[in-house]
Design an enzyme around this catalytic site. Sequence first.
Site, mmCIF file in Angstrom:
data_model
loop_
_atom_site.group_PDB
_atom_site.id
_atom_site.type_symbol
_atom_site.label_atom_id
_atom_site.label_comp_id
_atom_site.label_asym_id
_atom_site.label_seq_id
_atom_site.Cartn_x
_atom_site.Cartn_y
_atom_site.Cartn_z
ATOM 1 N N PRO A 159 0.774 -1.240 0.000
ATOM 2 C CA PRO A 159 0.000 0.000 0.000
ATOM 3 C C PRO A 159 0.811 1.299 0.000
ATOM 4 O O PRO A 159 0.792 2.074 0.966
ATOM 5 C CB PRO A 159 -0.840 -0.129 1.266
ATOM 6 C CG PRO A 159 0.013 -0.929 2.187
ATOM 7 C CD PRO A 159 0.742 -1.909 1.305
ATOM 8 N N CYS A 160 1.442 1.579 -1.122
ATOM 9 C CA CYS A 160 2.201 2.819 -1.250
ATOM 10 C C CYS A 160 1.287 4.044 -1.224
ATOM 11 O O CYS A 160 1.739 5.150 -0.911
ATOM 12 C CB CYS A 160 3.069 2.797 -2.498
ATOM 13 S SG CYS A 160 2.176 2.410 -4.023
ATOM 14 N N HIS A 161 -0.003 3.853 -1.506
ATOM 15 C CA HIS A 161 -0.943 4.971 -1.463
ATOM 16 C C HIS A 161 -1.138 5.497 -0.037
ATOM 17 O O HIS A 161 -1.612 6.610 0.142
ATOM 18 C CB HIS A 161 -2.293 4.572 -2.071
ATOM 19 C CG HIS A 161 -3.007 3.487 -1.335
ATOM 20 N ND1 HIS A 161 -2.676 2.154 -1.485
ATOM 21 C CD2 HIS A 161 -4.021 3.530 -0.436
ATOM 22 C CE1 HIS A 161 -3.473 1.429 -0.717
ATOM 23 N NE2 HIS A 161 -4.293 2.245 -0.067
#
Length: 177
Positions: free
Chosen positions: A133-135
């Site tokens: 989850p880089c977001h």
Amino acid sequence: MHYKIHYDAPIGRITLTSDGINLTGLWLPKHKDYENHYSEKLVSSDLPVFDKVKQWLDEYFLGNNPEINFPLAPEGTAFRKQVWDLLLEIPHGKTVTYGEIAQAVGLKRGKTTMSSQAVGGAVGSNPISIIIPCHRVVGKDGNLTGYGGGIDTKIALFKLEDMNMDDYYRPKFSTKP
């Protein structure tokens, strides 16, 4: 050999890639050049890992927090993999800053400081978006900067995870909607 399949998501068409066993990529609609990450032509194919990832995505886009029950094999340097491992620890619906990730990587590497810019480069090169989850990584003041899938997609994912958008803001000079 590397394989691909498409998944139609509420945020647009996603491309999944695999080495036949592991998920190696989850490419968002704005990732037009994803095939350049592979040294061979991608072959369209149904694979058991794709079935599991599609089930995971179905659950995620319903607003749930599904468990990752398939193997991930993102390709990158040891440093990038270390950053991506830390991203996997960010809880659903929560965020961390680039600075916090840099501090954690520095501790793991026995360093007193670590460049937030280096971490930003690693976060930005994450080949398995959403699942890794880089977001969920933001600027220190809530700036929604630096999402390769586009700021609108990042906001859509935040809303899907029931994050309070009052805590975040769109970068003033963002070139990517």
